[in-house]
Design a protein around this motif. Sequence first.
Motif, short mmCIF file in Angstrom:
data_model
loop_
_atom_site.label_atom_id
_atom_site.label_comp_id
_atom_site.label_asym_id
_atom_site.label_seq_id
_atom_site.Cartn_x
_atom_site.Cartn_y
_atom_site.Cartn_z
N THR A 19 0.80 -1.23 0.00
CA THR A 19 0.00 0.00 0.00
C THR A 19 0.82 1.27 0.00
OG1 THR A 19 -0.12 0.15 2.42
CG2 THR A 19 -1.77 -1.23 1.33
N GLY A 20 2.11 1.20 0.36
CA GLY A 20 2.93 2.40 0.50
C GLY A 20 2.75 3.06 1.85
N VAL A 21 1.85 2.55 2.67
CA VAL A 21 1.48 3.18 3.94
C VAL A 21 1.74 2.21 5.09
CG1 VAL A 21 -0.43 4.14 5.28
CG2 VAL A 21 -0.28 4.58 2.83
N VAL A 67 6.26 2.93 -10.47
CA VAL A 67 6.80 4.16 -9.89
C VAL A 67 6.72 5.26 -10.95
CG1 VAL A 67 8.80 5.31 -8.91
CG2 VAL A 67 8.38 2.91 -8.38
N GLN A 68 6.09 6.38 -10.61
CA GLN A 68 6.03 7.53 -11.51
C GLN A 68 7.17 8.48 -11.12
OE1 GLN A 68 3.94 8.10 -14.15
NE2 GLN A 68 3.25 5.98 -13.83
N GLY A 165 4.26 7.93 4.34
CA GLY A 165 3.35 7.05 3.61
C GLY A 165 1.93 7.56 3.60
N ALA A 166 1.41 7.87 4.79
CA ALA A 166 0.00 8.23 4.90
C ALA A 166 -0.32 9.53 4.18
CB ALA A 166 -0.39 8.33 6.38
N ILE A 167 0.42 10.60 4.50
CA ILE A 167 0.16 11.88 3.84
C ILE A 167 0.59 11.83 2.38
CG2 ILE A 167 0.56 14.36 3.91
CD1 ILE A 167 -1.07 13.33 6.19
N GLU A 183 0.38 2.14 -8.43
CA GLU A 183 1.26 3.27 -8.74
C GLU A 183 1.34 4.24 -7.58
OE1 GLU A 183 0.99 3.80 -13.58
OE2 GLU A 183 -0.68 4.51 -12.35
N VAL A 184 0.23 4.42 -6.86
CA VAL A 184 0.26 5.25 -5.65
C VAL A 184 1.25 4.65 -4.65
CG1 VAL A 184 -1.06 5.98 -3.62
CG2 VAL A 184 -2.07 6.19 -5.90
N ALA A 185 1.17 3.32 -4.46
CA ALA A 185 2.06 2.65 -3.51
C ALA A 185 3.51 2.77 -3.95
CB ALA A 185 1.67 1.18 -3.38
N GLY A 186 3.80 2.48 -5.22
CA GLY A 186 5.18 2.51 -5.71
C GLY A 186 5.79 3.90 -5.66
#
Length: 257
Positions: A19-21, A67-68, A165-167, A183-186
């Motif tokens: 999740t990236g978070v 990843v962007q 991560g969260a913000i 993509e949000v996570a990466g």
Amino acid sequence: MSTTYIFAGFAVGLLVGMTGVGGGSLMTPLLTLLFGVSPAVAVGTDLAFASITKGVGTITHRFNRTVQWPIVGRLCLGALPAALAATLALKYFGGLDEEIGGLIRYSIAVSVMLTVLALLFRGRLLAWIGAHPARQLRGSTLAAATVAAGAVLGLLVTVSSIGAGAIGATLLVLLYPHLSTAEVAGTDIAYAVPLTAIAALGHWWLGSIDPALLLTLLIGSVPGITLGAMAARKVPERLLRALLATTLTGVAAKLVL
């Protein structure tokens, strides 16, 4: 106790990879509330933990093409100078008092819940943007907003270890609603690597990192985030959004309580 630390590192790493978070938002409270680590050492050790763990996760997300990099660059342009400035402020003026720290936690909790709403109503959000394209930031305005958001992140992460991560996920969902959840996570993980590394170096300078604790957590987190990042692209989009929304709701609840 070391086995418990390893398991905690694995669980947090797995969640962050998908999740990236969950890094600072979960690990710092775990260290302070469950393991009795002092707040200053918990923040410093967690930042070092996050920089290494997310570095491993970034490699996996890069291979998955989630990843962007242009967005990562804009966030770092604002976040890294802010992290350096915040470190110097902590060194010469001391830590934040309890009242300001509480205000920061509540602000993060509100922002996190905005992300949850954006995730749950992503379809409606995209439809609204499609019907009102003039309301969506674009071009240089979007780039400037992303740099400014990075500066806020750099400040918050350095003083609390919470927010990368969260913000970061909140801002990515709101500023770039067309990104997939993977993509949000990466992207969220990738920009956080240099930010948490600089913040961790600052805390090492301040003497608030426990190397033995850090090593034990990494034994669990490195395989955890690798598996999580590999799964992020394979898990159905709806399920991944539900997992991210649930994680963020838990993070907000912990921050408030």
